[in-house]
Design an enzyme around this catalytic site. Structure first.
Site, PDB file in Angstrom:
ATOM      1  N   VAL A  11       0.840  -1.207   0.000  1.00  0.00           N
ATOM      2  CA  VAL A  11       0.000   0.000   0.000  1.00  0.00           C
ATOM      3  C   VAL A  11       0.875   1.257   0.000  1.00  0.00           C
ATOM      4  CG1 VAL A  11      -1.631   1.325   1.393  1.00  0.00           C
ATOM      5  CG2 VAL A  11      -1.928  -1.142   1.133  1.00  0.00           C
ATOM      6  N   ARG A 158      -6.683  -2.844  -5.042  1.00  0.00           N
ATOM      7  CA  ARG A 158      -6.569  -4.303  -5.138  1.00  0.00           C
ATOM      8  C   ARG A 158      -5.181  -4.636  -5.622  1.00  0.00           C
ATOM      9  NH1 ARG A 158     -10.842  -4.792  -9.623  1.00  0.00           N
ATOM     10  NH2 ARG A 158      -9.865  -2.767  -9.940  1.00  0.00           N
ATOM     11  N   LEU A 258     -19.110 -11.636  -8.141  1.00  0.00           N
ATOM     12  CA  LEU A 258     -20.027 -12.775  -8.042  1.00  0.00           C
ATOM     13  C   LEU A 258     -19.415 -14.001  -8.704  1.00  0.00           C
ATOM     14  CD1 LEU A 258     -23.588 -11.217  -8.657  1.00  0.00           C
ATOM     15  CD2 LEU A 258     -22.569 -11.951  -6.491  1.00  0.00           C
ATOM     16  N   CYS A 268      -6.034  -9.204   2.818  1.00  0.00           N
ATOM     17  CA  CYS A 268      -7.041  -8.242   3.268  1.00  0.00           C
ATOM     18  C   CYS A 268      -8.322  -8.898   3.769  1.00  0.00           C
ATOM     19  CB  CYS A 268      -7.356  -7.271   2.144  1.00  0.00           C
ATOM     20  SG  CYS A 268      -5.882  -6.421   1.567  1.00  0.00           S
ATOM     21  N   LYS A 271      -8.185 -11.260   6.965  1.00  0.00           N
ATOM     22  CA  LYS A 271      -7.781 -10.508   8.159  1.00  0.00           C
ATOM     23  C   LYS A 271      -8.833  -9.453   8.522  1.00  0.00           C
ATOM     24  CE  LYS A 271      -4.220  -7.581   7.679  1.00  0.00           C
ATOM     25  NZ  LYS A 271      -4.552  -6.194   8.005  1.00  0.00           N
ATOM     26  N   LYS A 328      -4.636 -14.793  -6.177  1.00  0.00           N
ATOM     27  CA  LYS A 328      -5.395 -14.408  -7.380  1.00  0.00           C
ATOM     28  C   LYS A 328      -4.368 -14.103  -8.467  1.00  0.00           C
ATOM     29  CE  LYS A 328      -5.638  -9.463  -6.509  1.00  0.00           C
ATOM     30  NZ  LYS A 328      -6.480  -8.282  -6.490  1.00  0.00           N
TER      31      LYS A 328
HETATM   32  C1  UGA Z   1      -9.291  -6.301  -1.533  1.00  0.00           C
HETATM   33  C2  UGA Z   1     -10.353  -5.276  -1.970  1.00  0.00           C
HETATM   34  O1  UGA Z   1     -10.928  -5.667  -3.220  1.00  0.00           O
HETATM   35  C3  UGA Z   1      -9.746  -3.884  -2.097  1.00  0.00           C
HETATM   36  O2  UGA Z   1     -10.763  -2.934  -2.403  1.00  0.00           O
HETATM   37  C4  UGA Z   1      -9.090  -3.507  -0.753  1.00  0.00           C
HETATM   38  O3  UGA Z   1      -8.443  -2.256  -0.833  1.00  0.00           O
HETATM   39  C5  UGA Z   1      -8.055  -4.556  -0.404  1.00  0.00           C
HETATM   40  O4  UGA Z   1      -8.688  -5.857  -0.313  1.00  0.00           O
HETATM   41  C6  UGA Z   1      -7.447  -4.159   0.925  1.00  0.00           C
HETATM   42  O5  UGA Z   1      -8.173  -4.099   1.911  1.00  0.00           O
HETATM   43  O6  UGA Z   1      -6.270  -3.770   0.952  1.00  0.00           O
HETATM   44  P1  UGA Z   1      -7.358  -7.682  -2.808  1.00  0.00           P
HETATM   45  O7  UGA Z   1      -7.242  -8.474  -1.547  1.00  0.00           O
HETATM   46  O8  UGA Z   1      -6.109  -7.159  -3.439  1.00  0.00           O
HETATM   47  O9  UGA Z   1      -8.304  -6.379  -2.569  1.00  0.00           O
HETATM   48  O10 UGA Z   1      -8.022  -8.627  -3.885  1.00  0.00           O
HETATM   49  P2  UGA Z   1      -9.437  -8.801  -4.608  1.00  0.00           P
HETATM   50  O11 UGA Z   1      -9.269  -8.540  -6.049  1.00  0.00           O
HETATM   51  O12 UGA Z   1     -10.508  -8.074  -3.914  1.00  0.00           O
HETATM   52  O13 UGA Z   1      -9.641 -10.384  -4.412  1.00  0.00           O
HETATM   53  C7  UGA Z   1      -9.726 -10.961  -3.110  1.00  0.00           C
HETATM   54  C8  UGA Z   1     -10.021 -12.427  -3.218  1.00  0.00           C
HETATM   55  O14 UGA Z   1     -11.363 -12.635  -3.666  1.00  0.00           O
HETATM   56  C9  UGA Z   1      -9.137 -13.198  -4.201  1.00  0.00           C
HETATM   57  O15 UGA Z   1      -8.721 -14.404  -3.617  1.00  0.00           O
HETATM   58  C10 UGA Z   1     -10.040 -13.441  -5.391  1.00  0.00           C
HETATM   59  O16 UGA Z   1      -9.702 -14.604  -6.087  1.00  0.00           O
HETATM   60  C11 UGA Z   1     -11.397 -13.572  -4.716  1.00  0.00           C
HETATM   61  N1  UGA Z   1     -12.531 -13.252  -5.614  1.00  0.00           N
HETATM   62  C12 UGA Z   1     -12.725 -11.990  -6.066  1.00  0.00           C
HETATM   63  C13 UGA Z   1     -13.435 -14.252  -5.944  1.00  0.00           C
HETATM   64  O17 UGA Z   1     -13.290 -15.424  -5.515  1.00  0.00           O
HETATM   65  N2  UGA Z   1     -14.491 -13.957  -6.754  1.00  0.00           N
HETATM   66  C14 UGA Z   1     -14.712 -12.696  -7.227  1.00  0.00           C
HETATM   67  O18 UGA Z   1     -15.725 -12.487  -7.942  1.00  0.00           O
HETATM   68  C15 UGA Z   1     -13.788 -11.692  -6.882  1.00  0.00           C
END
Ligand code: UGA
Length: 442
Positions: A11, A158, A258, A268, A271, A328
């Site tokens: 960050v 993200r 979704l 994130c 936690k 991811k």
């Molecule tokens: C997340 C939030 O999206 C950000 O807005 C936030 O700033 C960040 O946490 C944080 O608090 O610092 P991030 O953890 O980088 O961001 O990743 P995401 O893209 O949100 O994905 C999180 C998890 O959800 C991944 O494992 C991804 O595979 C999963 N996911 C996401 C799904 O299983 N399905 C989806 O439709 C979207």
């Protein structure tokens, strides 16, 4: 403006580079000597698309520099952003020692008014605690103490698209308790707002903190909800993707977040859900919904194991390939990655685990030395009893299904990210299982 960023991890470094690119003069501070050394010699010490080029540009023109000296960073700054880690503690709350230490040190070193902005994700009430800590320190210092104005400015970036999310945010949120803090934060973000035209939500400090908690908890809830629906789809022979599409066309629901699968990971959501649950309980409200959200998420790994057992009976002495390790695509981050949990569970059952990932294998070697690593997905699958897809990297989505069938010992595919064309996989002779793709079996 003159800005300092304390903690140049994911960050902090992205924030520092983006603010420098918007015309501010930024100093990044860290107490990790190896990280500083890497940054000073021009290397970004983690993988984030586009960040290396941005850091190269803003360090070359002098708008971003690095230091290990907190007094110097405080002396430089009208605004200090705190981006230090808040790792989870065993009891569920975050470890706030680092952020407290920064507040004490800023109060010790400030020689003129400064705004101290929490950007690390912290429990609502941290702002009040920081103010208390700072006031104590100022009383100790006596009359030469300068004012430190505490503010909260949560980040919503993200990983993997962090530069774009930070430079072109959907919204900017900051909470302040003084006119000076609000004016300075307006000034920090003025060039961004002018360029991007994003909405700005100005609040008090606890409200800004709550916006961050609620946003991540809501997104995690959405994911667990869709994963629970997917599990029902599996049982009744329905298609989760069409269910999500049908739901998403409702403007009140929308299509984002979704995508059903093996569950969320990363530094994130897991936690932050724990921290919000812990915070709500500590103030006397039992936010049990969030407990369920975590349990559904952990259960998704079990869903994959159950599908493997359905196909292979017991797993001991079998060989399973896992494609994708990172939590991811677009990152080498393995924190709370479903693939790592899965590999651990399989190893415990006496399975030979093979793993492919385009960027994260270095971390796997350290975390799980017993896993066999491969830099080619088809070689990882060669002769395996089954393959599990844990991260939807493009290299995995675009696999040739006949080649995949030819490589595998038994043609069993558990697609934990629903990223292959299930019908085509079955046509290619694979025993294909997605998550919530029950229609393929009915
Ligand atoms: C997340 C939030 O999206 C950000 O807005 C936030 O700033 C960040 O946490 C944080 O608090 O610092 P991030 O953890 O980088 O961001 O990743 P995401 O893209 O949100 O994905 C999180 C998890 O959800 C991944 O494992 C991804 O595979 C999963 N996911 C996401 C799904 O299983 N399905 C989806 O439709 C979207």
């Amino acid at each position: 403006m003159n800005i300092s960023i304390v903690g140049v991890g994911h960050v902090g470094l992205v924030t520092a580079a983006v603010l420098a690119d918007y015309g501010h003069t930024v100093m990044g501070l860290d107490d990790d000597a190896a990280k500083l050394e890497a940054l000073r010699s021009g290397d970004v010490p983690f993988f984030e698309p586009g960040l290396q080029e941005l850091v190269d540009r803003v360090t070359a023109d002098g708008s971003l520099a690095f230091t290990g000296d907190l007094a110097r960073a405080v002396d430089h700054a009208e605004v200090v952003f705190v981006c230090v880690g808040t790792p989870g503690l065993p009891g569920g709350g975050p470890d706030l020692r680092f952020i407290e230490r920064v507040a004490v040190e800023v109060a010790q070193h400030a020689t003129r008014d400064v705004v101290l902005v929490e950007k690390s994700t912290v429990p609502a009430n941290t702002g009040a605690r920081l103010t208390q800590v700072i006031e104590r320190e100022q009383q100790r210092r006596g009359s030469d103490a300068a004012a430190v104005h505490v503010a909260s400015n949560p980040e919503f970036l993200r990983e993997g698209v962090a530069v774009k999310d930070t430079a072109e945010p959907d919204r900017i949120v900051y909470g302040t308790a003084s006119d000076l803090a609000r004016e300075r934060l307006r000034e920090v973000y003025a060039p961004m707002v002018a360029a991007v035209g994003c909405p700005v939500v100005e609040t008090d400090v606890p409200t800004a903190e709550l916006i961050k908690h609620a946003s991540n908890a809501f997104l995690a809830t959405r994911l667990s909800f869709i994963n629970a629906v997917a599990n029902v789809c599996d049982k009744v022979g329905a298609d989760i993707e069409l269910v999500a599409q049908g739901m998403g066309h409702d403007a009140r629901i929308g299509h984002a977040f979704l995508q059903a699968g093996i569950g969320y990971g990363g530094s994130c959501f897991p936690k932050d859900v724990d921290a919000f649950l812990h915070l709500s309980r500590s103030v006397g409200y039992d936010f049990g919904l969030l407990d369920e959200v975590r349990q559904i998420n952990a259960g998704q790994r079990q869903v994959v194991l159950d599908k493997l057992r359905d196909e292979l009976w017991h797993l001991t002495d079998k060989t399973i390939a896992i494609l994708g390790a990172a939590f991811k695509p677009g990152t080498d981050d393995l924190r709370e990655a479903p693939a790592i949990y899965l590999a651990e569970a399989l190893l415990e059952e006496g399975v030979t685990v093979r793993m492919y990932d385009p960027v994260a294998l270095g971390g796997v070697a350290t975390a799980l030395p017993d896993v066999k690593l491969f830099d080619d997905p088809l070689v990882a699958c060669r002769g395996a009893h089954a393959v599990v897809i844990a991260t939807e990297w493009e290299q995995i989505r675009s696999l040739d299904l006949s080649e995949l069938k030819a490589a595998l010992g038994y043609p069993i595919v558990i697609d934990g990210r629903n990223c292959l064309d299930g019908r085509a996989a079955m046509d290619a002779g694979l025993h294909y299982h997605g998550i919530g793709r029950g229609h393929l079996r009915s």
